[in-house]
Every structure is written in structure tokens, then in C-alpha cells.
Design an enzyme around this catalytic site. Structure first.
Site, PDB file in Angstrom:
ATOM      1  N   ARG A 137       0.786  -1.243   0.000  1.00  0.00           N
ATOM      2  CA  ARG A 137       0.000   0.000   0.000  1.00  0.00           C
ATOM      3  C   ARG A 137       0.815   1.290   0.000  1.00  0.00           C
ATOM      4  O   ARG A 137       0.241   2.371  -0.028  1.00  0.00           O
ATOM      5  CB  ARG A 137      -0.994   0.069   1.175  1.00  0.00           C
ATOM      6  CG  ARG A 137      -2.011  -1.023   1.141  1.00  0.00           C
ATOM      7  CD  ARG A 137      -3.169  -0.804   2.078  1.00  0.00           C
ATOM      8  NE  ARG A 137      -2.796  -0.222   3.345  1.00  0.00           N
ATOM      9  CZ  ARG A 137      -3.620   0.466   4.116  1.00  0.00           C
ATOM     10  NH1 ARG A 137      -4.869   0.640   3.748  1.00  0.00           N
ATOM     11  NH2 ARG A 137      -3.231   0.959   5.254  1.00  0.00           N
ATOM     12  N   ASP A 138       2.139   1.216   0.056  1.00  0.00           N
ATOM     13  CA  ASP A 138       2.940   2.437   0.035  1.00  0.00           C
ATOM     14  C   ASP A 138       4.247   2.194  -0.711  1.00  0.00           C
ATOM     15  O   ASP A 138       5.312   2.626  -0.288  1.00  0.00           O
ATOM     16  CB  ASP A 138       3.206   2.934   1.459  1.00  0.00           C
ATOM     17  CG  ASP A 138       3.711   4.383   1.494  1.00  0.00           C
ATOM     18  OD1 ASP A 138       3.430   5.135   0.526  1.00  0.00           O
ATOM     19  OD2 ASP A 138       4.396   4.751   2.467  1.00  0.00           O
ATOM     20  N   LEU A 139       4.141   1.483  -1.841  1.00  0.00           N
ATOM     21  CA  LEU A 139       5.331   1.196  -2.634  1.00  0.00           C
ATOM     22  C   LEU A 139       5.768   2.475  -3.348  1.00  0.00           C
ATOM     23  O   LEU A 139       4.968   3.099  -4.047  1.00  0.00           O
ATOM     24  CB  LEU A 139       5.016   0.087  -3.641  1.00  0.00           C
ATOM     25  CG  LEU A 139       6.210  -0.536  -4.339  1.00  0.00           C
ATOM     26  CD1 LEU A 139       7.108  -1.262  -3.343  1.00  0.00           C
ATOM     27  CD2 LEU A 139       5.739  -1.500  -5.406  1.00  0.00           C
ATOM     28  N   ASN A 181      11.017   3.331  -0.496  1.00  0.00           N
ATOM     29  CA  ASN A 181      10.746   2.083   0.219  1.00  0.00           C
ATOM     30  C   ASN A 181      11.353   0.868  -0.488  1.00  0.00           C
ATOM     31  O   ASN A 181      11.043  -0.266  -0.148  1.00  0.00           O
ATOM     32  CB  ASN A 181       9.241   1.875   0.410  1.00  0.00           C
ATOM     33  CG  ASN A 181       8.686   2.809   1.465  1.00  0.00           C
ATOM     34  OD1 ASN A 181       9.423   3.326   2.297  1.00  0.00           O
ATOM     35  ND2 ASN A 181       7.392   3.034   1.436  1.00  0.00           N
TER      36      ASN A 181
END
Length: 182
Positions: free
Chosen positions: A45-47, A51
């Protein structure tokens, strides 16, 4: 057949064979990592680029699972209704607060690949609202128009990953891996 014009210095840098080899290898490793987490029922959900870490041995590691959710959990919004994730990399369904699956992470991977190939994001705006409008309503410039001498296979993969409808994208990280390996 791309239009013929001299390669710009930026394109020459973006398309250096050594860089393209490293890029493809890193993308394959990210696909393996996503296949693993998706196979265990998680969505990152936060690629985003910050990251994805690459160590000295060129091993890729996905970082920051603070927003990861089990697919069995609820939709992509927090309890107080706030959107999570980094706007530029959010899939349309994440912006709309719809339930997410691994295809949202694949969309984010497509945005990253688009940026790595063109030197710019597919959608760019001054405000989150304008960015969301673009993501939901407009098509990004064709990658090979921005980078005439870019890798056509990578461009095809990137464009398929950033399609608006999850059903129109690659359905699994394994499919992306296979497309990148061709």
C-alpha cells in the site's frame, strides 16, 4: 519505429546499458518480493522509490510495511477516513478508497518504472486534488515519446501496470516478472 532524432544527453543517461541491466534486475527482485507478500495475503500500500532499498550486493529489499494490510482487513482508508500512501504512487482504486489487492502495488510499481524510464512521473500536479484528477481521468504521455530510445518492452510493461482499471493491469507480480523476463 521511433521517430529519428538525435539522442538527448538525458536519454543517453537513462538508457545506458549498465543502468538498464541494473534497473531490470531490481524490478525482477521487486516482483519476487511482491509475489511473496501478496502470496501471504498482504498488500504493501505504500510502494515508492524510498521504500525500495538496494544493498552493496545489489539485493533489493522492500521497506516500511507500516501501511501494509492483510487482504482480509477492511478497505484502503484508515479508521478516521484519511487516505494513506504516497499520492504520486497511489492506484486509482486507492484514491477512491476502494478495497485493495496486490494490483494496487503493481500500479505503484508501474509509476516507479515509468519514472525510471522517463525521468519524470506519469502524472504531475501542484496539489493532491489535481494529481488525483489526472490519475483518475487522464492518460500519461507515452513513455517512448518522452524517451525515444527507451526499451519498448519496459515501456509496454510500465503502461500496462498504470492502467486505470485493476482488471486491465497485470494481475500478479509473477505475470510482471514473466513479462520483464521475455
Amino acid at each position: 519505429q521511433p521517430p529519428s532524432r538525435p539522442t538527448t544527453p538525458k536519454e543517453a543517461d537513462l538508457n545506458r546499458p549498465e543502468r538498464m541491466g541494473k534497473l531490470k534486475d531490481a524490478m525482477l527482485q521487486v516482483c519476487e518480493a511482491l509475489a511473496y507478500i501478496h502470496g501471504h495475503g498482504l498488500v504493501h500500500r505504500d510502494l515508492k522509490p524510498s521504500n525500495i532499498m538496494v544493498d552493496d550486493d545489489r539485493q533489493v529489499r522492500l521497506m516500511d510495511f507500516g501501511l501494509a494490510k492483510f487482504l482480509a482487513d477492511d478497505a484502503g482508508i484508515t479508521a478516521d477516513g484519511k487516505l494513506v500512501g504516497t499520492y504520486r504512487y497511489m492506484a486509482p482504486e486507492q484514491i477512491l478508497g476502494e478495497p485493495l489487492d496486490g494490483r494496487a502495488d503493481l500500479y505503484s510499481l508501474g509509476v516507479i518504472l515509468y519514472e525510471l524510464m522517463s525521468g519524470r512521473p506519469p502524472f504531475d500536479a501542484k496539489t493532491p486534488h489535481e494529481l488525483w484528477r489526472q490519475v483518475l481521468e487522464t492518460e500519461p504521455p507515452p513513455l517512448l515519446a518522452l524517451n525515444l530510445h527507451g526499451d519498448p518492452q519496459l515501456a509496454r510493461v510500465a503502461h500496462r501496470l498504470i492502467r486505470k482499471e485493476p482488471d486491465d493491469r497485470f494481475q500478479t507480480a509473477e505475470e510482471v516478472y514473466e513479462a520483464l523476463s521475455e
